[in-house]
Enzyme design. Structure first.
Site, short mmCIF file in Angstrom:
data_model
loop_
_atom_site.label_atom_id
_atom_site.label_comp_id
_atom_site.label_asym_id
_atom_site.label_seq_id
_atom_site.Cartn_x
_atom_site.Cartn_y
_atom_site.Cartn_z
N CYS A 42 0.84 -1.19 0.00
CA CYS A 42 0.00 0.00 0.00
C CYS A 42 0.88 1.25 0.00
O CYS A 42 1.99 1.24 0.53
CB CYS A 42 -0.91 0.00 1.24
SG CYS A 42 -2.06 1.41 1.27
N ASP A 44 0.44 3.79 1.71
CA ASP A 44 0.41 4.36 3.06
C ASP A 44 1.83 4.65 3.57
O ASP A 44 2.70 3.77 3.54
CB ASP A 44 -0.31 3.39 4.00
CG ASP A 44 -0.68 4.03 5.33
OD1 ASP A 44 0.22 4.56 6.01
OD2 ASP A 44 -1.86 4.00 5.68
N ARG A 46 3.00 4.80 6.35
CA ARG A 46 3.43 4.05 7.54
C ARG A 46 3.90 2.64 7.22
O ARG A 46 4.19 1.87 8.12
CB ARG A 46 2.27 4.01 8.54
CG ARG A 46 1.85 5.38 9.04
CD ARG A 46 0.49 5.34 9.70
NE ARG A 46 -0.57 5.00 8.75
CZ ARG A 46 -1.86 4.91 9.07
NH1 ARG A 46 -2.25 5.12 10.32
NH2 ARG A 46 -2.76 4.60 8.16
N HIS A 98 -2.09 -4.08 4.97
CA HIS A 98 -1.85 -3.66 6.36
C HIS A 98 -3.17 -3.38 7.05
O HIS A 98 -4.12 -2.89 6.43
CB HIS A 98 -0.93 -2.43 6.41
CG HIS A 98 -1.55 -1.17 5.86
ND1 HIS A 98 -2.03 -0.17 6.66
CD2 HIS A 98 -1.77 -0.77 4.58
CE1 HIS A 98 -2.52 0.79 5.90
NE2 HIS A 98 -2.37 0.46 4.64
N CYS A 101 -5.90 -0.04 7.00
CA CYS A 101 -5.76 0.52 5.64
C CYS A 101 -6.95 1.43 5.31
O CYS A 101 -8.10 0.99 5.35
CB CYS A 101 -5.65 -0.61 4.62
SG CYS A 101 -5.38 -0.01 2.93
CO CO Z 1 -3.41 1.16 3.06
#
Ligand code: CO
Length: 210
Positions: A42, A44, A46, A98, A101
């Site tokens: 992803c 993302d 993080r 994750h 998400c």
């Molecule tokens: Co995500």
């Protein structure tokens, strides 16, 4: 919050440290890359691929998009996949979802977000088609966690149904497709144990023959 200049300063320190520790590192890497892993994760912020699994530059080929999707008409994903499999000959492809998400969360709700709603539509379809599995779950968090996992499993299947993976297996190339989920709360990766490394493991319905 760091400034842009901080980032450049960080980079100088990072490069100096590596150059001091192993002077051959960058010159060797500049000549070629030979990663054994393709990470599909992803976007993302993080979930940084190299950091999570302790890999250095050159050790993992990375593709990231919102909600770690494998969409069969996505030329970007297909190009990364083809290069990784046919040219780099990666041994392992890992779909890494994750928990927490935002893309998965959005696919469970009804708030209109715009273009992104089309991108995550496949996750909404998945939620709908697997609705029975969610019946016994009480909390929103449990439901969300389950959909994060099911989404990874689905993307693993999607990978295995591509001509790129099936062609690789047909010519006897060793390549395995794995599904993991990363936990934002504890930094741990959970292996979903859905590894596929042989054409016989995929549904006959999707197997392509010469
Ligand atoms: Co995500």
């Amino acid at each position: 919050m760091p400034t842009l200049n901080d980032l450049l300063e960080n980079n100088r320190r990072w490069a100096d440290k590596i150059n001091q520790e192993s002077p051959d590192y960058f010159p060797t890497l500049a000549k070629q890359q030979a990663p054994e892993f393709l990470w599909i994760g992803c976007s993302d912020s993080r979930v940084p691929a190299n950091d999570i699994v302790g890999l250095l530059p050159g050790e993992v080929f990375v593709h990231r998009n919102v909600a770690n999707m494998v969409v069969h008409t996505d030329m970007n994903l297909l190009s990364v996949l083809q290069f990784a499999v046919d040219v780099l000959k990666v041994k392992h492809i890992i779909v890494v979802g994750h928990y927490g998400c935002g893309g998965v969360k959005a696919a469970m709700g009804n708030e209109k977000l715009g273009l992104i709603d089309n991108w995550i539509l496949e996750i909404r379809d998945l939620y709908y088609s697997k609705s029975k599995m969610f019946k016994g779950l009480n909390s929103d968090e449990e439901k969300h966690d389950l959909l994060c996992e099911l989404n990874v499993v689905k993307q693993v299947s999607n990978l295995c149904h591509t001509t790129i993976i099936q062609d690789a297996w047909d010519r006897g190339q060793t390549v395995a497709v794995h599904g993991w989920v990363y936990g934002l709360k504890d930094g741990r990766v959970k292996n979903l144990n859905v590894t596929v490394n042989d054409k016989n493991q995929i549904s006959e319905f999707y197997r392509l023959e010469d």
